[in-house]
Design a protein around this motif. Sequence first.
Motif, PDB file in Angstrom:
ATOM      1  N   GLU A  25       0.831  -1.214   0.000  1.00 54.86           N
ATOM      2  CA  GLU A  25       0.000   0.000   0.000  1.00 54.86           C
ATOM      3  C   GLU A  25       0.865   1.264   0.000  1.00 54.86           C
ATOM      4  O   GLU A  25       0.414   2.313   0.441  1.00 54.86           O
ATOM      5  CB  GLU A  25      -0.922  -0.037   1.234  1.00 54.86           C
ATOM      6  CG  GLU A  25      -1.788  -1.291   1.271  1.00 54.86           C
ATOM      7  CD  GLU A  25      -2.683  -1.402   2.506  1.00 54.86           C
ATOM      8  OE1 GLU A  25      -2.819  -0.424   3.241  1.00 54.86           O
ATOM      9  OE2 GLU A  25      -3.236  -2.495   2.706  1.00 54.86           O
ATOM     10  N   MET A  26       2.099   1.156  -0.471  1.00 54.60           N
ATOM     11  CA  MET A  26       3.069   2.232  -0.219  1.00 54.60           C
ATOM     12  C   MET A  26       3.858   2.707  -1.427  1.00 54.60           C
ATOM     13  O   MET A  26       4.896   3.355  -1.252  1.00 54.60           O
ATOM     14  CB  MET A  26       4.075   1.747   0.829  1.00 54.60           C
ATOM     15  CG  MET A  26       3.494   1.489   2.167  1.00 54.60           C
ATOM     16  SD  MET A  26       2.644   2.918   2.872  1.00 54.60           S
ATOM     17  CE  MET A  26       4.023   3.904   3.409  1.00 54.60           C
ATOM     18  N   HIS A  27       3.408   2.439  -2.632  1.00 54.18           N
ATOM     19  CA  HIS A  27       4.196   2.833  -3.801  1.00 54.18           C
ATOM     20  C   HIS A  27       4.532   4.320  -3.758  1.00 54.18           C
ATOM     21  O   HIS A  27       3.635   5.164  -3.731  1.00 54.18           O
ATOM     22  CB  HIS A  27       3.425   2.541  -5.092  1.00 54.18           C
ATOM     23  CG  HIS A  27       2.950   1.124  -5.195  1.00 54.18           C
ATOM     24  ND1 HIS A  27       1.974   0.611  -4.366  1.00 54.18           N
ATOM     25  CD2 HIS A  27       3.319   0.126  -6.007  1.00 54.18           C
ATOM     26  CE1 HIS A  27       1.773  -0.643  -4.674  1.00 54.18           C
ATOM     27  NE2 HIS A  27       2.577  -0.966  -5.678  1.00 54.18           N
ATOM     28  N   GLY A  28       5.820   4.612  -3.721  1.00 56.86           N
ATOM     29  CA  GLY A  28       6.260   6.008  -3.777  1.00 56.86           C
ATOM     30  C   GLY A  28       6.320   6.713  -2.431  1.00 56.86           C
ATOM     31  O   GLY A  28       6.823   7.828  -2.347  1.00 56.86           O
ATOM     32  N   GLN A  29       5.804   6.091  -1.375  1.00 57.85           N
ATOM     33  CA  GLN A  29       5.836   6.745  -0.055  1.00 57.85           C
ATOM     34  C   GLN A  29       7.206   6.563   0.583  1.00 57.85           C
ATOM     35  O   GLN A  29       7.907   5.589   0.309  1.00 57.85           O
ATOM     36  CB  GLN A  29       4.775   6.146   0.872  1.00 57.85           C
ATOM     37  CG  GLN A  29       3.369   6.290   0.350  1.00 57.85           C
ATOM     38  CD  GLN A  29       2.852   7.716   0.495  1.00 57.85           C
ATOM     39  OE1 GLN A  29       3.579   8.677   0.304  1.00 57.85           O
ATOM     40  NE2 GLN A  29       1.589   7.850   0.819  1.00 57.85           N
ATOM     41  N   THR A  30       7.538   7.499   1.467  1.00 57.72           N
ATOM     42  CA  THR A  30       8.867   7.446   2.076  1.00 57.72           C
ATOM     43  C   THR A  30       8.787   7.438   3.602  1.00 57.72           C
ATOM     44  O   THR A  30       7.778   7.842   4.187  1.00 57.72           O
ATOM     45  CB  THR A  30       9.707   8.670   1.669  1.00 57.72           C
ATOM     46  OG1 THR A  30       8.984   9.857   2.025  1.00 57.72           O
ATOM     47  CG2 THR A  30       9.996   8.689   0.183  1.00 57.72           C
ATOM     48  N   TYR A  31       9.879   6.964   4.210  1.00 60.59           N
ATOM     49  CA  TYR A  31      10.078   7.081   5.664  1.00 60.59           C
ATOM     50  C   TYR A  31      11.439   7.742   5.844  1.00 60.59           C
ATOM     51  O   TYR A  31      12.443   7.204   5.374  1.00 60.59           O
ATOM     52  CB  TYR A  31      10.045   5.696   6.323  1.00 60.59           C
ATOM     53  CG  TYR A  31      10.461   5.716   7.788  1.00 60.59           C
ATOM     54  CD1 TYR A  31       9.554   6.114   8.781  1.00 60.59           C
ATOM     55  CD2 TYR A  31      11.750   5.355   8.180  1.00 60.59           C
ATOM     56  CE1 TYR A  31       9.928   6.148  10.115  1.00 60.59           C
ATOM     57  CE2 TYR A  31      12.130   5.389   9.513  1.00 60.59           C
ATOM     58  CZ  TYR A  31      11.206   5.789  10.475  1.00 60.59           C
ATOM     59  OH  TYR A  31      11.580   5.821  11.799  1.00 60.59           O
ATOM     60  N   ARG A  32      11.464   8.896   6.483  1.00 55.80           N
ATOM     61  CA  ARG A  32      12.692   9.678   6.661  1.00 55.80           C
ATOM     62  C   ARG A  32      13.492   9.789   5.354  1.00 55.80           C
ATOM     63  O   ARG A  32      14.700   9.517   5.303  1.00 55.80           O
ATOM     64  CB  ARG A  32      13.567   9.080   7.756  1.00 55.80           C
ATOM     65  CG  ARG A  32      12.907   9.105   9.132  1.00 55.80           C
ATOM     66  CD  ARG A  32      13.926   8.916  10.239  1.00 55.80           C
ATOM     67  NE  ARG A  32      13.309   8.605  11.506  1.00 55.80           N
ATOM     68  CZ  ARG A  32      12.691   9.486  12.308  1.00 55.80           C
ATOM     69  NH1 ARG A  32      12.607  10.739  11.975  1.00 55.80           N
ATOM     70  NH2 ARG A  32      12.159   9.094  13.448  1.00 55.80           N
ATOM     71  N   GLY A  33      12.788  10.090   4.283  1.00 57.05           N
ATOM     72  CA  GLY A  33      13.421  10.364   2.997  1.00 57.05           C
ATOM     73  C   GLY A  33      13.813   9.129   2.189  1.00 57.05           C
ATOM     74  O   GLY A  33      14.333   9.253   1.086  1.00 57.05           O
ATOM     75  N   LYS A  34      13.552   7.934   2.748  1.00 59.72           N
ATOM     76  CA  LYS A  34      13.898   6.694   2.014  1.00 59.72           C
ATOM     77  C   LYS A  34      12.608   6.007   1.600  1.00 59.72           C
ATOM     78  O   LYS A  34      11.666   5.902   2.390  1.00 59.72           O
ATOM     79  CB  LYS A  34      14.701   5.760   2.922  1.00 59.72           C
ATOM     80  CG  LYS A  34      16.206   5.911   2.802  1.00 59.72           C
ATOM     81  CD  LYS A  34      16.907   4.725   3.461  1.00 59.72           C
ATOM     82  CE  LYS A  34      16.964   3.510   2.553  1.00 59.72           C
ATOM     83  NZ  LYS A  34      17.545   2.335   3.234  1.00 59.72           N
ATOM     84  N   LYS A  35      12.588   5.497   0.387  1.00 55.40           N
ATOM     85  CA  LYS A  35      11.367   4.866  -0.118  1.00 55.40           C
ATOM     86  C   LYS A  35      10.972   3.650   0.707  1.00 55.40           C
ATOM     87  O   LYS A  35      11.814   2.815   1.064  1.00 55.40           O
ATOM     88  CB  LYS A  35      11.574   4.401  -1.558  1.00 55.40           C
ATOM     89  CG  LYS A  35      11.632   5.520  -2.553  1.00 55.40           C
ATOM     90  CD  LYS A  35      10.349   5.593  -3.394  1.00 55.40           C
ATOM     91  CE  LYS A  35      10.285   6.883  -4.176  1.00 55.40           C
ATOM     92  NZ  LYS A  35      11.454   7.159  -5.006  1.00 55.40           N
ATOM     93  N   CYS A  36       9.714   3.545   1.037  1.00 59.96           N
ATOM     94  CA  CYS A  36       9.212   2.316   1.648  1.00 59.96           C
ATOM     95  C   CYS A  36       9.383   1.199   0.620  1.00 59.96           C
ATOM     96  O   CYS A  36       9.169   1.414  -0.577  1.00 59.96           O
ATOM     97  CB  CYS A  36       7.748   2.471   2.030  1.00 59.96           C
ATOM     98  SG  CYS A  36       7.567   3.619   3.391  1.00 59.96           S
ATOM     99  N   GLY A  37       9.776   0.051   1.085  1.00 58.70           N
ATOM    100  CA  GLY A  37      10.116  -1.049   0.179  1.00 58.70           C
ATOM    101  C   GLY A  37      11.623  -1.174   0.043  1.00 58.70           C
ATOM    102  O   GLY A  37      12.116  -2.141  -0.524  1.00 58.70           O
ATOM    103  N   SER A  38      12.343  -0.172   0.584  1.00 60.22           N
ATOM    104  CA  SER A  38      13.813  -0.256   0.488  1.00 60.22           C
ATOM    105  C   SER A  38      14.431  -0.754   1.793  1.00 60.22           C
ATOM    106  O   SER A  38      15.638  -0.875   1.893  1.00 60.22           O
ATOM    107  CB  SER A  38      14.402   1.116   0.126  1.00 60.22           C
ATOM    108  OG  SER A  38      14.179   2.033   1.177  1.00 60.22           O
ATOM    109  N   PHE A  39      13.605  -1.047   2.791  1.00 61.98           N
ATOM    110  CA  PHE A  39      14.145  -1.390   4.107  1.00 61.98           C
ATOM    111  C   PHE A  39      14.295  -2.894   4.341  1.00 61.98           C
ATOM    112  O   PHE A  39      15.184  -3.335   5.062  1.00 61.98           O
ATOM    113  CB  PHE A  39      13.244  -0.824   5.215  1.00 61.98           C
ATOM    114  CG  PHE A  39      13.222   0.681   5.236  1.00 61.98           C
ATOM    115  CD1 PHE A  39      14.228   1.394   5.865  1.00 61.98           C
ATOM    116  CD2 PHE A  39      12.199   1.383   4.623  1.00 61.98           C
ATOM    117  CE1 PHE A  39      14.215   2.776   5.886  1.00 61.98           C
ATOM    118  CE2 PHE A  39      12.181   2.773   4.640  1.00 61.98           C
ATOM    119  CZ  PHE A  39      13.192   3.464   5.267  1.00 61.98           C
TER     120      PHE A  39
END
Length: 191
Positions: A157-171
């Motif tokens: 549910e997070m395409h393009g959303q970020t957490y502290r400037g990093k894309k969700c899905g990159s963690f």
Amino acid sequence: MNFIPVNTPLLDGNEEKYLLECIRTGWISSEGPFIKQFEEKFASYIGRKEGIAVSNGSGALDIAVQALKIGPGDEVIMPTFTIISPAQSVVRAGANPVLVDSDPVTWNMDVTKIESRITPKTKAILVVHIYGLPTDMDPVLELCKKYKLFLIEDAAEMHGQTYRGKKCGSFGDISTFKTYNNRRGGDDYGG
Ligand SMILES: Cc1ncc(COP(=O)(O)O)c(C=O)c1O
């Protein structure tokens, strides 16, 4: 009756042209040039080295759990509030979902309650970001490091959303997405 759509599709480019290309070349399933392009471009957009397209978000979660060799007797920590798919993937692998309550404001996993649920059987934390709001990832990343746990990130549910400037899905050690198929008018829930 009018429903508020979860999402309406944005079809304002080459969709028709590309669909016709698939039909004319016969690449309507399994492979074809668009799959590779999609994998590479989407992975690069999220900031990942690799991306693999599979049939849907639930299948991606199954593959993630099994690729990390999570199996019978293992425990996977996940939020109480989400679609059934993450729990199903863990159960299908023979492991046990361990639920952590959700934050009443963000509806994401209450990360302050994770540590008390960790046991010697815990193999992974499965984060599910809900409705475009990111889970508070810093504490989760710390816990994964401290207890040597895998992180699976369901970013459906997070395409393009970020957490502290990093894309969700990159963690995540493995992160998964899905593509919604809501139709214009949105009179389905869009699952
Ligand atoms: C957070 C989340 N994970 C997984 C899924 C499952 O994806 P799919 O319906 O493509 O199997 C969904 C579907 O809506 C979802 O919202």
